[in-house]
Scaffold this motif. Structure first.
Motif, PDB file in Angstrom:
ATOM      1  N   ARG A  42       0.826  -1.203   0.000  1.00 25.54           N
ATOM      2  CA  ARG A  42       0.000   0.000   0.000  1.00 25.54           C
ATOM      3  C   ARG A  42       0.873   1.272   0.000  1.00 25.54           C
ATOM      4  NH1 ARG A  42      -5.024  -1.779   0.848  1.00 25.54           N
ATOM      5  NH2 ARG A  42      -5.819   0.346   1.009  1.00 25.54           N
ATOM      6  N   ASN A  43       0.186   2.402  -0.074  1.00 20.40           N
ATOM      7  CA  ASN A  43       0.795   3.728   0.104  1.00 20.40           C
ATOM      8  C   ASN A  43       1.791   4.094  -0.993  1.00 20.40           C
ATOM      9  OD1 ASN A  43      -0.635   4.234   2.547  1.00 20.40           O
ATOM     10  ND2 ASN A  43       0.830   2.933   3.625  1.00 20.40           N
ATOM     11  N   TRP A  44       1.329   4.007  -2.241  1.00 13.41           N
ATOM     12  CA  TRP A  44       2.160   4.439  -3.366  1.00 13.41           C
ATOM     13  C   TRP A  44       1.802   5.868  -3.748  1.00 13.41           C
ATOM     14  CZ3 TRP A  44       6.024   1.268  -4.103  1.00 13.41           C
ATOM     15  CH2 TRP A  44       5.860  -0.085  -3.817  1.00 13.41           C
ATOM     16  N   ASP A  45       2.814   6.609  -4.187  1.00 15.67           N
ATOM     17  CA  ASP A  45       2.602   7.976  -4.663  1.00 15.67           C
ATOM     18  C   ASP A  45       2.553   8.051  -6.190  1.00 15.67           C
ATOM     19  OD1 ASP A  45       2.741   9.181  -2.020  1.00 15.67           O
ATOM     20  OD2 ASP A  45       4.857   8.595  -2.071  1.00 15.67           O
TER      21      ASP A  45
ATOM     22  N   ASP B 229     -10.820  -3.455 -15.658  1.00 11.21           N
ATOM     23  CA  ASP B 229     -11.583  -2.751 -14.634  1.00 11.21           C
ATOM     24  C   ASP B 229     -11.184  -3.209 -13.232  1.00 11.21           C
ATOM     25  OD1 ASP B 229     -13.951  -1.013 -13.864  1.00 11.21           O
ATOM     26  OD2 ASP B 229     -14.567  -2.934 -13.031  1.00 11.21           O
ATOM     27  N   GLN B 230     -11.049  -4.519 -13.049  1.00 10.92           N
ATOM     28  CA  GLN B 230     -10.648  -5.056 -11.740  1.00 10.92           C
ATOM     29  C   GLN B 230      -9.264  -4.578 -11.336  1.00 10.92           C
ATOM     30  OE1 GLN B 230     -11.136  -9.338 -11.237  1.00 10.92           O
ATOM     31  NE2 GLN B 230     -12.857  -9.327 -12.660  1.00 10.92           N
ATOM     32  N   LEU B 231      -8.353  -4.565 -12.312  1.00  7.64           N
ATOM     33  CA  LEU B 231      -6.970  -4.206 -11.990  1.00  7.64           C
ATOM     34  C   LEU B 231      -6.822  -2.715 -11.722  1.00  7.64           C
ATOM     35  CD1 LEU B 231      -4.352  -5.696 -11.567  1.00  7.64           C
ATOM     36  CD2 LEU B 231      -3.768  -5.303 -13.960  1.00  7.64           C
ATOM     37  N   ILE B 232      -7.562  -1.888 -12.447  1.00  3.09           N
ATOM     38  CA  ILE B 232      -7.546  -0.450 -12.153  1.00  3.09           C
ATOM     39  C   ILE B 232      -7.959  -0.222 -10.703  1.00  3.09           C
ATOM     40  CG2 ILE B 232      -8.697   1.760 -12.598  1.00  3.09           C
ATOM     41  CD1 ILE B 232      -8.851   0.932 -15.560  1.00  3.09           C
ATOM     42  N   LYS B 233      -9.058  -0.858 -10.295  1.00  2.00           N
ATOM     43  CA  LYS B 233      -9.539  -0.699  -8.918  1.00  2.00           C
ATOM     44  C   LYS B 233      -8.523  -1.233  -7.915  1.00  2.00           C
ATOM     45  CE  LYS B 233     -14.419  -0.885 -10.206  1.00  2.00           C
ATOM     46  NZ  LYS B 233     -15.654  -1.714 -10.209  1.00  2.00           N
ATOM     47  N   LYS B 234      -7.857  -2.306  -8.263  1.00  4.65           N
ATOM     48  CA  LYS B 234      -6.860  -2.906  -7.374  1.00  4.65           C
ATOM     49  C   LYS B 234      -5.669  -1.963  -7.195  1.00  4.65           C
ATOM     50  CE  LYS B 234      -4.463  -7.350  -6.729  1.00  4.65           C
ATOM     51  NZ  LYS B 234      -4.184  -8.671  -7.337  1.00  4.65           N
ATOM     52  N   PHE B 235      -5.200  -1.373  -8.294  1.00  6.92           N
ATOM     53  CA  PHE B 235      -4.100  -0.400  -8.209  1.00  6.92           C
ATOM     54  C   PHE B 235      -4.519   0.823  -7.389  1.00  6.92           C
ATOM     55  CE2 PHE B 235      -1.999  -2.168 -12.183  1.00  6.92           C
ATOM     56  CZ  PHE B 235      -0.816  -2.505 -11.551  1.00  6.92           C
ATOM     57  N   LEU B 236      -5.708   1.342  -7.669  1.00 11.33           N
ATOM     58  CA  LEU B 236      -6.142   2.557  -6.983  1.00 11.33           C
ATOM     59  C   LEU B 236      -6.349   2.332  -5.492  1.00 11.33           C
ATOM     60  CD1 LEU B 236      -8.644   4.114  -9.549  1.00 11.33           C
ATOM     61  CD2 LEU B 236      -6.194   4.529  -9.293  1.00 11.33           C
ATOM     62  N   SER B 237      -6.668   1.112  -5.109  1.00  9.41           N
ATOM     63  CA  SER B 237      -6.881   0.821  -3.690  1.00  9.41           C
ATOM     64  C   SER B 237      -5.598   0.952  -2.873  1.00  9.41           C
ATOM     65  CB  SER B 237      -7.461  -0.586  -3.522  1.00  9.41           C
ATOM     66  OG  SER B 237      -6.482  -1.586  -3.779  1.00  9.41           O
TER      67      SER B 237
ATOM     68  N   VAL C  51      -4.516  14.299 -16.379  1.00 11.40           N
ATOM     69  CA  VAL C  51      -3.699  15.508 -16.358  1.00 11.40           C
ATOM     70  C   VAL C  51      -2.796  15.628 -17.584  1.00 11.40           C
ATOM     71  CG1 VAL C  51      -3.746  15.741 -13.847  1.00 11.40           C
ATOM     72  CG2 VAL C  51      -1.922  14.394 -14.920  1.00 11.40           C
ATOM     73  N   TYR C  52      -2.509  14.501 -18.231  1.00 12.13           N
ATOM     74  CA  TYR C  52      -1.690  14.554 -19.446  1.00 12.13           C
ATOM     75  C   TYR C  52      -1.734  13.192 -20.135  1.00 12.13           C
ATOM     76  CZ  TYR C  52       2.279  15.314 -22.567  1.00 12.13           C
ATOM     77  OH  TYR C  52       3.075  15.436 -23.686  1.00 12.13           O
ATOM     78  N   GLN C  53      -2.174  13.187 -21.387  1.00 11.39           N
ATOM     79  CA  GLN C  53      -2.253  11.953 -22.160  1.00 11.39           C
ATOM     80  C   GLN C  53      -2.724  10.799 -21.269  1.00 11.39           C
ATOM     81  OE1 GLN C  53       1.085  11.139 -24.784  1.00 11.39           O
ATOM     82  NE2 GLN C  53       1.039  13.189 -25.618  1.00 11.39           N
ATOM     83  N   SER C  54      -1.842   9.881 -20.918  1.00  9.00           N
ATOM     84  CA  SER C  54      -2.274   8.743 -20.102  1.00  9.00           C
ATOM     85  C   SER C  54      -1.754   8.826 -18.672  1.00  9.00           C
ATOM     86  CB  SER C  54      -1.839   7.436 -20.766  1.00  9.00           C
ATOM     87  OG  SER C  54      -2.579   7.233 -21.954  1.00  9.00           O
ATOM     88  N   ILE C  55      -1.626  10.025 -18.148  1.00  9.12           N
ATOM     89  CA  ILE C  55      -1.251  10.246 -16.759  1.00  9.12           C
ATOM     90  C   ILE C  55      -2.475  10.763 -16.009  1.00  9.12           C
ATOM     91  CG2 ILE C  55       0.265  11.462 -15.139  1.00  9.12           C
ATOM     92  CD1 ILE C  55       2.351  11.656 -17.347  1.00  9.12           C
ATOM     93  N   TYR C  56      -2.830  10.086 -14.932  1.00  8.51           N
ATOM     94  CA  TYR C  56      -4.043  10.413 -14.181  1.00  8.51           C
ATOM     95  C   TYR C  56      -3.683  10.719 -12.733  1.00  8.51           C
ATOM     96  CZ  TYR C  56      -6.499   8.315 -18.141  1.00  8.51           C
ATOM     97  OH  TYR C  56      -6.966   8.024 -19.402  1.00  8.51           O
ATOM     98  N   LYS C  57      -4.410  11.688 -12.150  1.00  6.30           N
ATOM     99  CA  LYS C  57      -4.261  11.997 -10.732  1.00  6.30           C
ATOM    100  C   LYS C  57      -5.454  11.401  -9.994  1.00  6.30           C
ATOM    101  CE  LYS C  57      -3.031  15.770  -7.602  1.00  6.30           C
ATOM    102  NZ  LYS C  57      -2.721  17.222  -7.508  1.00  6.30           N
ATOM    103  N   TYR C  58      -5.148  10.762  -8.878  1.00  8.97           N
ATOM    104  CA  TYR C  58      -6.174  10.052  -8.111  1.00  8.97           C
ATOM    105  C   TYR C  58      -6.616  10.865  -6.916  1.00  8.97           C
ATOM    106  CZ  TYR C  58      -8.321   6.328  -5.292  1.00  8.97           C
ATOM    107  OH  TYR C  58      -9.181   5.576  -4.527  1.00  8.97           O
ATOM    108  N   HIS C  59      -7.899  11.180  -6.863  1.00  9.14           N
ATOM    109  CA  HIS C  59      -8.464  11.936  -5.744  1.00  9.14           C
ATOM    110  C   HIS C  59      -9.320  10.974  -4.921  1.00  9.14           C
ATOM    111  CE1 HIS C  59      -7.118  15.653  -7.633  1.00  9.14           C
ATOM    112  NE2 HIS C  59      -7.650  15.217  -8.766  1.00  9.14           N
ATOM    113  N   LYS C  60      -8.736  10.370  -3.916  1.00  7.31           N
ATOM    114  CA  LYS C  60      -9.457   9.382  -3.120  1.00  7.31           C
ATOM    115  C   LYS C  60     -10.548  10.048  -2.303  1.00  7.31           C
ATOM    116  CE  LYS C  60      -7.061   6.053  -1.262  1.00  7.31           C
ATOM    117  NZ  LYS C  60      -6.172   5.266  -0.367  1.00  7.31           N
ATOM    118  N   ASN C  61     -11.748   9.490  -2.352  1.00 11.63           N
ATOM    119  CA  ASN C  61     -12.866  10.048  -1.579  1.00 11.63           C
ATOM    120  C   ASN C  61     -12.804   9.575  -0.133  1.00 11.63           C
ATOM    121  OD1 ASN C  61     -14.071  11.543  -3.617  1.00 11.63           O
ATOM    122  ND2 ASN C  61     -15.235   9.786  -4.377  1.00 11.63           N
TER     123      ASN C  61
END
Length: 263
Positions: A198-201, A218-226, A253-263
Motif C-alpha cells: 500500500r501507500n504508493w505515490d 476494470d478489476q486491476l484499475i480498482k486494485k491499483f487505486l486501492s 492531467v496529461y495523455q495517459s497520466i491520471y491523478k487520483y483523488h481518493k474520496n
C-alpha cells in the motif's frame, strides 16, 4: 490424446499459477502457438506436458507470454511532463516518495525514473523505487542493467556519458551505472493474483492493460487505486485510456497520466 486450447488453458493456469482468463484469449493462443512452432511442439497436449516437466520450457513459455519489450524514456514527452510537473509536486508534498513500476519488463522504465530523480537532485533517502514482473528471467536481465543501443535511443548524450558505459565484450551494448542500479528494488509478482503493498505515490503500469479483457482491466484499475495515496498518480502507456475516468475518482492531467483523488 490431443486436447483443445480451452483445455490447455485450464491446465496451464494451474501449473503456472496465472489467471489466463484475465488476458485476451486470442493473444494467449497466438503466443502459445508461436512458441510451439519455435520449439517444434506438435500440439497443445505436448506443450502442456513440457510446461509441467521441463523447467527450461516452462520459463521460456512465461518469457514468451509476458511483455518484455521496453526502452528508456519511452514516449519522451510523457516523461518530460512527469519530470516538470508530477515529480516536483510530489517532492514538495512528500517526505519520501514511493514509486512502483508494474510490470517493469527489462528495467528500462524504473531505471528511467531513477535517472530523472537523480537529475532533479533528490537524495536517495527521499525515495523508493520498486519494480515487479511475472517473468523471473526478465527480472534477472533487468538487475544486470545491460542494454542494446536501440533501447537507449531516447537517452540524451549527456545522460549517456553520465550513466552508461559501452560494453567492451558486446558490440552495441551499454552497461548502466551501479549508482542508478542500486536505486531500484526488483521482485517477482503476478499482478492479477498477487497481493499489493500500500501507500504508493506513483504507479506506472504502461502497455499492460491493452492485453487484458475489459473486465480484468476494470478489476486491476480498482486494485491499483486501492493502494494509491490520495492526490497521487497513475501512469499508463500512451495508447491506453481510462474511459469515464471520473467514476474511478481519476483526473486526466496529461495523455495517459491520471491523478487520483481518493474520496
Amino acid at each position: 490424446m490431443s486436447i483443445t486450447f480451452s483445455e490447455f488453458k485450464d491446465q496451464a493456469k494451474k501449473i503456472l499459477n496465472i489467471d489466463l482468463d484475465g488476458y485476451k484469449l486470442d493473444r494467449v493462443e497466438r503466443r502459445t502457438k508461436s512458441l510451439m512452432r519455435r520449439y517444434d511442439v506438435a500440439d497443445f497436449k505436448e506443450c502442456i506436458n513440457l510446461i509441467e516437466s521441463d523447467s527450461k520450457f516452462k520459463e521460456a513459455y512465461l518469457n514468451h507470454f509476458t511483455i518484455n519489450t521496453s526502452e528508456f524514456f519511452r514516449n519522451p514527452e510523457s516523461f518530460e511532463f512527469l519530470k516538470k510537473n508530477v515529480l516536483p509536486e510530489l517532492i514538495q508534498r512528500k517526505n519520501k516518495l514511493r514509486i512502483w513500476s508494474a510490470p517493469c519488463s527489462n528495467g528500462c522504465e524504473p531505471y528511467t525514473l531513477a535517472i530523472i530523480l537523480k537529475e532533479l537532485g533528490l537524495s536517495s533517502n527521499r525515495f523508493e523505487i520498486y519494480a515487479s514482473d511475472l517473468d523471473p528471467e526478465i527480472l534477472n536481465k533487468a538487475k544486470r542493467g545491460l542494454y542494446r543501443e536501440n533501447a537507449l535511443k531516447n537517452v540524451s548524450d549527456s545522460l549517456m556519458r553520465k550513466y552508461f558505459t559501452e560494453d567492451s565484450a558486446k558490440d552495441n551494448f551499454y552497461q548502466l551505472s551501479n549508482d542508478i542500479k542500486r536505486l531500484v528494488n526488483f521482485e517477482q509478482k503476478d499482478l492479477i493474483n498477487g497481493r499489493f503493498d500500500r501507500n504508493w505515490d506513483l504507479i506506472l503500469s504502461r502497455n499492460f492493460f491493452i492485453y487484458l479483457t475489459k473486465e480484468m482491466k476494470d478489476q486491476l484499475i480498482k486494485k491499483f487505486l486501492s493502494v494509491l495515496n490520495s492526490d497521487s498518480y497513475f501512469f499508463l502507456g500512451n495508447t491506453e485510456y481510462i474511459f469515464s475516468a471520473e467514476k474511478y475518482d481519476l483526473e486526466k492531467v496529461y495523455q495517459s497520466i491520471y491523478k487520483y483523488h481518493k474520496n
